[in-house]
Design an enzyme around this catalytic site. Structure first.
Site, PDB file in Angstrom:
ATOM      1  N   SER A  10       0.850  -1.183   0.000  1.00 28.91           N
ATOM      2  CA  SER A  10       0.000   0.000   0.000  1.00 28.91           C
ATOM      3  C   SER A  10       0.882   1.229   0.000  1.00 28.91           C
ATOM      4  CB  SER A  10      -0.893   0.007   1.246  1.00 28.91           C
ATOM      5  OG  SER A  10      -1.440   1.292   1.417  1.00 28.91           O
ATOM      6  N   HIS A  35      -1.549  -1.366  -3.961  1.00 32.06           N
ATOM      7  CA  HIS A  35      -2.782  -0.975  -3.283  1.00 32.06           C
ATOM      8  C   HIS A  35      -2.758   0.539  -3.096  1.00 32.06           C
ATOM      9  CE1 HIS A  35      -6.147  -1.754  -0.432  1.00 32.06           C
ATOM     10  NE2 HIS A  35      -5.631  -0.740   0.259  1.00 32.06           N
ATOM     11  N   ASP A  37      -4.674   3.757  -1.529  1.00 36.02           N
ATOM     12  CA  ASP A  37      -5.669   4.194  -0.554  1.00 36.02           C
ATOM     13  C   ASP A  37      -6.143   5.604  -0.878  1.00 36.02           C
ATOM     14  OD1 ASP A  37      -5.852   1.971   1.260  1.00 36.02           O
ATOM     15  OD2 ASP A  37      -3.800   2.418   1.872  1.00 36.02           O
ATOM     16  N   MET A  39      -8.549   8.502   0.219  1.00 37.24           N
ATOM     17  CA  MET A  39      -9.324   8.973   1.382  1.00 37.24           C
ATOM     18  C   MET A  39      -9.801  10.398   1.115  1.00 37.24           C
ATOM     19  SD  MET A  39      -6.965   7.552   4.498  1.00 37.24           S
ATOM     20  CE  MET A  39      -5.991   6.028   4.340  1.00 37.24           C
ATOM     21  N   HIS A  68      -8.548   1.366  -3.363  1.00 38.56           N
ATOM     22  CA  HIS A  68      -9.371   1.260  -2.149  1.00 38.56           C
ATOM     23  C   HIS A  68     -10.022   2.611  -1.907  1.00 38.56           C
ATOM     24  CE1 HIS A  68      -9.443   0.264   2.460  1.00 38.56           C
ATOM     25  NE2 HIS A  68     -10.639   0.453   1.954  1.00 38.56           N
ATOM     26  N   MET A  70     -11.969   4.941   0.068  1.00 38.48           N
ATOM     27  CA  MET A  70     -12.516   5.290   1.388  1.00 38.48           C
ATOM     28  C   MET A  70     -13.143   6.668   1.246  1.00 38.48           C
ATOM     29  SD  MET A  70      -9.375   3.775   3.606  1.00 38.48           S
ATOM     30  CE  MET A  70      -8.293   3.776   2.188  1.00 38.48           C
ATOM     31  N   MET A 139     -11.252  -5.470   6.500  1.00 46.39           N
ATOM     32  CA  MET A 139     -10.389  -4.489   7.165  1.00 46.39           C
ATOM     33  C   MET A 139     -10.015  -4.997   8.553  1.00 46.39           C
ATOM     34  SD  MET A 139      -9.998  -1.989   5.025  1.00 46.39           S
ATOM     35  CE  MET A 139      -9.048  -0.980   6.147  1.00 46.39           C
ATOM     36  N   GLY A 147      -0.191   2.040   9.941  1.00 44.10           N
ATOM     37  CA  GLY A 147       0.562   1.877  11.190  1.00 44.10           C
ATOM     38  C   GLY A 147      -0.275   1.546  12.407  1.00 44.10           C
ATOM     39  N   ASP A 177      -6.697  -6.097   4.853  1.00 44.13           N
ATOM     40  CA  ASP A 177      -6.061  -4.772   4.806  1.00 44.13           C
ATOM     41  C   ASP A 177      -6.002  -4.161   6.199  1.00 44.13           C
ATOM     42  OD1 ASP A 177      -5.008  -2.359   4.039  1.00 44.13           O
ATOM     43  OD2 ASP A 177      -6.864  -1.592   3.153  1.00 44.13           O
ATOM     44  N   SER A 200       2.938  -0.194   6.321  1.00 44.93           N
ATOM     45  CA  SER A 200       4.066   0.033   7.243  1.00 44.93           C
ATOM     46  C   SER A 200       4.992  -1.172   7.365  1.00 44.93           C
ATOM     47  CB  SER A 200       3.544   0.454   8.622  1.00 44.93           C
ATOM     48  OG  SER A 200       2.580  -0.451   9.108  1.00 44.93           O
TER      49      SER A 200
HETATM   50  C1  DX5 Z   1      -6.104   1.905   6.139  1.00 46.34           C
HETATM   51  C2  DX5 Z   1      -5.677   1.614   4.718  1.00 46.34           C
HETATM   52  C3  DX5 Z   1      -4.654   0.550   4.668  1.00 46.34           C
HETATM   53  C4  DX5 Z   1      -3.443   0.968   5.446  1.00 46.34           C
HETATM   54  C5  DX5 Z   1      -2.483  -0.140   5.607  1.00 46.34           C
HETATM   55  O1  DX5 Z   1      -6.938   2.966   6.152  1.00 46.34           O
HETATM   56  O2  DX5 Z   1      -6.759   1.189   3.954  1.00 46.34           O
HETATM   57  O3  DX5 Z   1      -4.382   0.160   3.349  1.00 46.34           O
HETATM   58  O4  DX5 Z   1      -2.843   2.070   4.896  1.00 46.34           O
HETATM   59  O5  DX5 Z   1      -1.450   0.333   6.412  1.00 46.34           O
HETATM   60  P1  DX5 Z   1      -0.685  -0.636   7.407  1.00 46.34           P
HETATM   61  O6  DX5 Z   1      -0.288  -1.863   6.639  1.00 46.34           O
HETATM   62  O7  DX5 Z   1       0.446   0.175   7.881  1.00 46.34           O
HETATM   63  O8  DX5 Z   1      -1.677  -0.978   8.493  1.00 46.34           O
HETATM   64 ZN    ZN Z   2      -6.356   0.137   2.003  1.00 43.67          ZN
END
Ligand code: DX5
Ligand code: ZN
Length: 223
Positions: A10, A35, A37, A39, A68, A70, A139, A147, A177, A200
């Site tokens: 990610s 991946h 993200d 947001m 993804h 969000m 999730m 993190g 995830d 992370s």
């Molecule tokens: C969370 C994201 C994940 C996240 C993963 O909101 O959808 O993809 O960034 O990060 P780690 O692997 O650090 O938990």
């Molecule tokens: Zn994600």
């Protein structure tokens, strides 16, 4: 089974000043997906990135782009994310009343459709979607930040989804995830996950991307 599990770095934790190089390292490490993200500051508090960055990523790699979303009202934006080069379009069941229609529209463009479940959302929320989706994203953190600690109940949820998919003989894959680390990767795979997302655990100061992906693979292989 664990040997077939794919790794999806990610990029939310990548160094954006050298994103193209980091992506090349992911390719060299044998990552299957990238991946991404997205947001919007509404469905989750942070704002990350949008379609211009995804277009640039698309130009720099042939990796499968696992988007993804969000974001609220994802149905308004899926076209733009497909135009930008997304291969798998994942929407949260909590974010839309029309996830089934989203799946139809994604399939009409020849792309793959995924549905995502927040930790507080029961598996029953996707029962009617299981026959038609390509991927279920479980999730293991509350979405919004990289993190965070892995929420252990996600393992039971993966098993539950796996049982429903197998019983129905559906084709959907399961992606986990959030909080994925070498210490829990094998448990995710043993419960039935096909794809593990990690930010992370892959982009950090402890090792290179190649070393960190190798640690995840070793954990998958050893149990
Ligand atoms: C969370 C994201 C994940 C996240 C993963 O909101 O959808 O993809 O960034 O990060 P780690 O692997 O650090 O938990
Ligand atoms: Zn994600």
């Amino acid at each position: 089974m664990s040997a077939d599990v794919r790794i999806a770095p990610s990029i939310v934790a990548a160094d954006f000043t050298r994103l193209a190089e980091e992506i090349r390292e992911c390719e060299a490490a044998g990552a299957s997906y990238l991946h991404i993200d997205v947001m919007d500051g509404r469905f989750v508090p942070p704002i990350t990135l949008g379609t211009p960055i995804i277009e640039a990523i698309r130009r720099s790699t042939d990796l499968v782009l696992d988007i993804h979303l969000m974001i609220v009202e994802p149905e308004k934006h899926i076209g733009a994310f497909m135009d930008a080069g997304g291969d798998i379009i994942n929407v949260h069941v909590e974010a839309s009343s029309h996830v089934h229609r989203v799946v139809q529209e994604v399939h009409a463009r020849g792309k793959r459709a995924g549905v995502c479940l927040n930790p507080g959302t029961p598996v029953s929320a996707i029962e009617e979607l299981l026959p038609v989706v390509d991927q279920v994203m479980v999730m293991a953190v509350n979405p919004g930040w990289s993190g965070q600690a892995f929420i252990a109940s996600a393992i039971g949820k993966v098993s539950q989804v796996r049982r429903m998919i197998d019983e129905g003989r559906y084709k959907a894959e399961i992606e986990v995830d959030g909080g994925v680390k070498p210490g829990n990767a094998h448990a995710c795979a043993a419960a039935g996950a096909n794809v593990l997302v990690a930010a992370s655990a892959i982009f950090n100061d402890q090792g290179t991307i190649g070393e960190n992906v190798a640690l995840l693979r070793a954990a998958l292989a050893s149990g």
